[in-house]
Motif scaffolding. Structure first.
Motif, PDB file in Angstrom:
ATOM      1  N   GLU A 382      -9.249   5.324  -7.688  1.00  0.00           N
ATOM      2  CA  GLU A 382     -10.330   6.294  -7.591  1.00  0.00           C
ATOM      3  C   GLU A 382     -11.443   5.785  -6.664  1.00  0.00           C
ATOM      4  O   GLU A 382     -12.041   6.556  -5.898  1.00  0.00           O
ATOM      5  CB  GLU A 382     -10.899   6.573  -8.994  1.00  0.00           C
ATOM      6  CG  GLU A 382      -9.965   7.385  -9.880  1.00  0.00           C
ATOM      7  CD  GLU A 382     -10.574   7.649 -11.235  1.00  0.00           C
ATOM      8  OE1 GLU A 382     -11.654   7.113 -11.507  1.00  0.00           O
ATOM      9  OE2 GLU A 382      -9.956   8.402 -12.028  1.00  0.00           O
ATOM     10  N   TRP A 426     -23.195  10.287  -3.147  1.00  0.00           N
ATOM     11  CA  TRP A 426     -23.546  10.850  -4.454  1.00  0.00           C
ATOM     12  C   TRP A 426     -22.803  12.155  -4.707  1.00  0.00           C
ATOM     13  O   TRP A 426     -22.332  12.428  -5.808  1.00  0.00           O
ATOM     14  CB  TRP A 426     -25.062  11.067  -4.496  1.00  0.00           C
ATOM     15  CG  TRP A 426     -25.504  11.641  -5.834  1.00  0.00           C
ATOM     16  CD1 TRP A 426     -25.743  10.967  -6.961  1.00  0.00           C
ATOM     17  CD2 TRP A 426     -25.704  13.030  -6.108  1.00  0.00           C
ATOM     18  NE1 TRP A 426     -26.113  11.811  -7.980  1.00  0.00           N
ATOM     19  CE2 TRP A 426     -26.089  13.108  -7.474  1.00  0.00           C
ATOM     20  CE3 TRP A 426     -25.618  14.200  -5.339  1.00  0.00           C
ATOM     21  CZ2 TRP A 426     -26.371  14.319  -8.079  1.00  0.00           C
ATOM     22  CZ3 TRP A 426     -25.899  15.402  -5.973  1.00  0.00           C
ATOM     23  CH2 TRP A 426     -26.261  15.458  -7.325  1.00  0.00           C
ATOM     24  N   TRP A 429     -19.167  11.436  -5.567  1.00  0.00           N
ATOM     25  CA  TRP A 429     -19.065  10.890  -6.945  1.00  0.00           C
ATOM     26  C   TRP A 429     -19.303  11.965  -7.984  1.00  0.00           C
ATOM     27  O   TRP A 429     -18.595  12.058  -8.989  1.00  0.00           O
ATOM     28  CB  TRP A 429     -20.100   9.761  -7.095  1.00  0.00           C
ATOM     29  CG  TRP A 429     -20.156   9.239  -8.508  1.00  0.00           C
ATOM     30  CD1 TRP A 429     -19.324   8.338  -9.078  1.00  0.00           C
ATOM     31  CD2 TRP A 429     -21.112   9.629  -9.505  1.00  0.00           C
ATOM     32  NE1 TRP A 429     -19.688   8.105 -10.367  1.00  0.00           N
ATOM     33  CE2 TRP A 429     -20.797   8.906 -10.681  1.00  0.00           C
ATOM     34  CE3 TRP A 429     -22.213  10.500  -9.511  1.00  0.00           C
ATOM     35  CZ2 TRP A 429     -21.528   9.025 -11.842  1.00  0.00           C
ATOM     36  CZ3 TRP A 429     -22.929  10.606 -10.681  1.00  0.00           C
ATOM     37  CH2 TRP A 429     -22.589   9.888 -11.850  1.00  0.00           C
ATOM     38  N   ARG A 430     -20.306  12.855  -7.727  1.00  0.00           N
ATOM     39  CA  ARG A 430     -20.619  13.922  -8.678  1.00  0.00           C
ATOM     40  C   ARG A 430     -19.479  14.921  -8.782  1.00  0.00           C
ATOM     41  O   ARG A 430     -19.148  15.418  -9.871  1.00  0.00           O
ATOM     42  CB  ARG A 430     -21.917  14.617  -8.246  1.00  0.00           C
ATOM     43  CG  ARG A 430     -22.387  15.692  -9.216  1.00  0.00           C
ATOM     44  CD  ARG A 430     -22.586  15.114 -10.598  1.00  0.00           C
ATOM     45  NE  ARG A 430     -22.978  16.139 -11.561  1.00  0.00           N
ATOM     46  CZ  ARG A 430     -22.960  15.980 -12.863  1.00  0.00           C
ATOM     47  NH1 ARG A 430     -22.531  14.815 -13.377  1.00  0.00           N
ATOM     48  NH2 ARG A 430     -23.322  16.938 -13.672  1.00  0.00           N
ATOM     49  N   SER A 431     -18.855  15.205  -7.674  1.00  0.00           N
ATOM     50  CA  SER A 431     -17.723  16.155  -7.684  1.00  0.00           C
ATOM     51  C   SER A 431     -16.574  15.619  -8.537  1.00  0.00           C
ATOM     52  O   SER A 431     -15.956  16.352  -9.323  1.00  0.00           O
ATOM     53  CB  SER A 431     -17.251  16.412  -6.252  1.00  0.00           C
ATOM     54  OG  SER A 431     -18.290  16.991  -5.493  1.00  0.00           O
ATOM     55  N   ARG A 432     -16.276  14.310  -8.397  1.00  0.00           N
ATOM     56  CA  ARG A 432     -15.194  13.730  -9.189  1.00  0.00           C
ATOM     57  C   ARG A 432     -15.552  13.705 -10.680  1.00  0.00           C
ATOM     58  O   ARG A 432     -14.676  13.896 -11.545  1.00  0.00           O
ATOM     59  CB  ARG A 432     -14.864  12.319  -8.708  1.00  0.00           C
ATOM     60  CG  ARG A 432     -14.290  12.284  -7.295  1.00  0.00           C
ATOM     61  CD  ARG A 432     -13.705  10.936  -6.963  1.00  0.00           C
ATOM     62  NE  ARG A 432     -12.574  10.629  -7.849  1.00  0.00           N
ATOM     63  CZ  ARG A 432     -11.329  11.034  -7.645  1.00  0.00           C
ATOM     64  NH1 ARG A 432     -11.052  11.790  -6.568  1.00  0.00           N
ATOM     65  NH2 ARG A 432     -10.361  10.717  -8.477  1.00  0.00           N
ATOM     66  N   GLN A 433     -16.818  13.502 -11.006  1.00  0.00           N
ATOM     67  CA  GLN A 433     -17.230  13.524 -12.395  1.00  0.00           C
ATOM     68  C   GLN A 433     -17.020  14.897 -13.022  1.00  0.00           C
ATOM     69  O   GLN A 433     -16.556  15.019 -14.157  1.00  0.00           O
ATOM     70  CB  GLN A 433     -18.706  13.128 -12.515  1.00  0.00           C
ATOM     71  CG  GLN A 433     -18.981  11.634 -12.319  1.00  0.00           C
ATOM     72  CD  GLN A 433     -18.348  10.804 -13.417  1.00  0.00           C
ATOM     73  OE1 GLN A 433     -17.351  10.107 -13.164  1.00  0.00           O
ATOM     74  NE2 GLN A 433     -18.894  10.896 -14.618  1.00  0.00           N
ATOM     75  N   LYS A 434     -17.364  15.940 -12.276  1.00  0.00           N
ATOM     76  CA  LYS A 434     -17.169  17.307 -12.789  1.00  0.00           C
ATOM     77  C   LYS A 434     -15.686  17.613 -13.009  1.00  0.00           C
ATOM     78  O   LYS A 434     -15.300  18.287 -13.976  1.00  0.00           O
ATOM     79  CB  LYS A 434     -17.793  18.316 -11.828  1.00  0.00           C
ATOM     80  CG  LYS A 434     -19.321  18.278 -11.832  1.00  0.00           C
ATOM     81  CD  LYS A 434     -19.874  19.357 -10.932  1.00  0.00           C
ATOM     82  CE  LYS A 434     -21.415  19.387 -10.974  1.00  0.00           C
ATOM     83  NZ  LYS A 434     -21.981  20.441 -10.133  1.00  0.00           N
ATOM     84  N   HIS A 436     -13.347  15.398 -13.758  1.00  0.00           N
ATOM     85  CA  HIS A 436     -12.934  14.692 -14.975  1.00  0.00           C
ATOM     86  C   HIS A 436     -13.396  15.408 -16.241  1.00  0.00           C
ATOM     87  O   HIS A 436     -12.650  15.518 -17.215  1.00  0.00           O
ATOM     88  CB  HIS A 436     -13.509  13.249 -14.963  1.00  0.00           C
ATOM     89  CG  HIS A 436     -12.664  12.284 -14.178  1.00  0.00           C
ATOM     90  ND1 HIS A 436     -11.479  11.800 -14.647  1.00  0.00           N
ATOM     91  CD2 HIS A 436     -12.853  11.728 -12.936  1.00  0.00           C
ATOM     92  CE1 HIS A 436     -10.957  10.955 -13.754  1.00  0.00           C
ATOM     93  NE2 HIS A 436     -11.771  10.915 -12.699  1.00  0.00           N
ATOM     94  N   GLU A 437     -14.653  15.894 -16.210  1.00  0.00           N
ATOM     95  CA  GLU A 437     -15.174  16.611 -17.372  1.00  0.00           C
ATOM     96  C   GLU A 437     -14.364  17.891 -17.637  1.00  0.00           C
ATOM     97  O   GLU A 437     -14.109  18.274 -18.788  1.00  0.00           O
ATOM     98  CB  GLU A 437     -16.645  16.936 -17.166  1.00  0.00           C
ATOM     99  CG  GLU A 437     -17.539  15.711 -17.173  1.00  0.00           C
ATOM    100  CD  GLU A 437     -18.972  16.061 -16.823  1.00  0.00           C
ATOM    101  OE1 GLU A 437     -19.241  17.263 -16.591  1.00  0.00           O
ATOM    102  OE2 GLU A 437     -19.836  15.143 -16.807  1.00  0.00           O
ATOM    103  N   HIS A 440     -10.888  16.921 -19.196  1.00  0.00           N
ATOM    104  CA  HIS A 440     -10.961  16.396 -20.562  1.00  0.00           C
ATOM    105  C   HIS A 440     -11.711  17.313 -21.527  1.00  0.00           C
ATOM    106  O   HIS A 440     -11.975  16.957 -22.654  1.00  0.00           O
ATOM    107  CB  HIS A 440     -11.626  15.023 -20.562  1.00  0.00           C
ATOM    108  CG  HIS A 440     -10.809  13.968 -19.874  1.00  0.00           C
ATOM    109  ND1 HIS A 440     -10.854  13.763 -18.509  1.00  0.00           N
ATOM    110  CD2 HIS A 440      -9.901  13.084 -20.380  1.00  0.00           C
ATOM    111  CE1 HIS A 440     -10.036  12.776 -18.206  1.00  0.00           C
ATOM    112  NE2 HIS A 440      -9.440  12.335 -19.330  1.00  0.00           N
TER     113      HIS A 440
END
Length: 444
Positions: A382, A426, A429-434, A436-437, A440
């Motif tokens: 990642e 940023w 990174w924020r796009s990948r966090q969304k 993942h959320e 899950h």
């Protein structure tokens, strides 16, 4: 009766009358003294009621006997010179032939003569369907029980062997109403001989009850003893099984064999014990039941000793009790062995479960380590993917700024990209966090 019941009582249980009439299923015998009773009890395993019916029809005057007459378990047939009583039980069938004797005859001579006549005409008896379990000549006579020549005459009728004798019952004045003499030996004709003496005036009902109890004592005694050969035959098998179980327990303690090998041995041993229990459990239960009936019938005789002789109850206590104790001990031994095999199997299952849990723990540890490595690899991938995306985005922005500069916009492409680089990182990174959320997020 049914109509009155239906009018004045709630609906009947389906088998009410059958259960009620069970007390009358085997009416008490009635014997007029003096008489000779020829009694034979045969095992009826594999013998149908139809076969017994066909044999009863051979009696003179009863050729038209219907099969429905034998639907119960008791039947009395009257012939010209004798009466035949048929009784069918679970394991055996009883035939009693009651023949009248001449009144006031010398029974010391009449009984042997009549017994010889019976032995000469045994075609019907010999043809009884089944296997002989008990055969008795029971002489029931009117006599003075205090006569001095009683024992010699009884000995002449009974034959060689020590005579057992008892006074039976208690009358209102405390005296006995009859006495029984026998020696429990099988003669050359295949019959045992018993003698019952009762005073004149003895009622037919009392004589019938006495004969029934005396004959049942001997029949149930023999039926109870059928468990003794079974117990003796099982003794060697039980000894071998107990030794094998001890060896298996030792191997289980020392861990000298694999679990599968021990399990195979235990299964084989358990199957052998269960087979013995299934084959002989009924016989052991029947032995207990017959032994109880013998004790009950002896108690009903209310014996009193005759000087110089042993009573029937004392004889039974000395001879029958050890045999019954052997059968009971074998039954308990078999049950105990089955329980011990069960406990050993439980110990083996516990050992197998512990070993399985240890193996599962090792597998879980390996799986955990694998998941940790996979997680690290995923984090690395990642991180590289974020760097690659950021690189592509920065490259696109650089080309865009260069194009704007070429178009005449006063801008320095490298400086602009350098300023926007933190924002690009940023945003990626924020796009990948969304993402993942979203992956899950639990289902609604």
């Amino acid at each position: 009766m049914n109509e009155i019941t239906s009018r004045f009582l709630p609906p009947e249980v389906a088998q009410r009358h059958e259960l009620h009439n069970e007390v009358h299923a085997r009416p008490s015998a009635r014997v007029r003294l003096p008489a000779l009773i020829v009694y034979v009890a045969v095992l009826n395993e594999g013998i149908s009621r139809e076969q017994e019916w066909a044999h009863l029809r051979r009696l003179p005057g009863h050729e038209d006997l219907s099969l429905e007459s034998l639907q119960g378990n008791f039947l009395r047939l009257r012939c010209d010179l004798f009466t035949v009583k048929w009784e069918r039980h679970t394991e055996f069938t009883r035939y009693s032939i009651v023949q009248a004797l001449p009144a006031h005859a010398d029974w010391g001579a009449v009984l042997p003569e009549l017994a010889s006549q019976v032995a000469a005409g045994t075609d019907w008896l010999r043809g009884l369907p089944g296997q002989t379990m008990a055969a008795i000549h029971l002489g029931m006579l009117q006599a003075d029980m205090t006569a001095p020549d009683l024992m010699p005459k009884a000995q002449a009728w009974l034959g060689d062997g020590a005579v057992l004798a008892s006074r039976m019952g208690n009358t209102t004045d405390g005296a006995s109403h009859s006495c029984i003499l026998t020696h429990f030996r099988i003669g050359a004709d295949g019959f045992e001989r018993m003698l019952v003496l009762a005073p004149e005036g003895t009622s037919e009902a009392r004589a019938g009850r006495i004969s029934q109890r005396v004959l049942e004592v001997e029949t149930y005694r023999l039926m109870a003893l059928r468990g003794l050969p079974v117990a003796k035959n099982l003794s060697s098998m039980l000894s071998a099984a107990e030794s094998q179980l001890a060896d298996i327990t030792g191997l289980l303690e020392r861990k000298g064999e694999s679990d599968q090998a021990l399990l195979d041995l235990l299964v084989s041993l358990a199957a052998r014990i269960e087979r013995a229990t299934a084959e002989h459990g009924f016989r052991f239960s029947a032995t207990r039941a017959y032994d109880t009936l013998v004790s009950q019938r002896l108690a009903e005789l209310r014996e009193r000793p005759i000087s110089g002789t042993q009573t029937l109850g004392e004889f039974m206590q000395r001879r029958l009790s050890p045999a019954m104790a052997t059968v009971q001990a074998t039954e308990k031994r078999l049950a105990s062995l089955a329980e011990r095999v069960s406990r050993t199997s439980a110990l083996l299952r516990t050992r197998v479960d512990i070993a399985t849990e240890a193996q599962n723990q090792v597998l879980l540890e390996k799986l955990t380590r694998g998941q940790e490595l996979q997680l690290r690899l995923q984090v690395t991938v990642e991180g590289l993917s974020m760097a690659a995306i950021s690189y592509y985005v920065v490259s696109l922005l650089l080309y865009a700024f260069k194009g704007m500069k070429a178009y005449g916009v006063p801008i320095h492409p490298e400086i602009a990209v350098a300023l926007l680089l933190p924002l690009v990182l940023w945003s990626v990174w924020r796009s990948r966090q969304k993402i993942h959320e979203k992956l899950h997020q639990p289902d609604a």
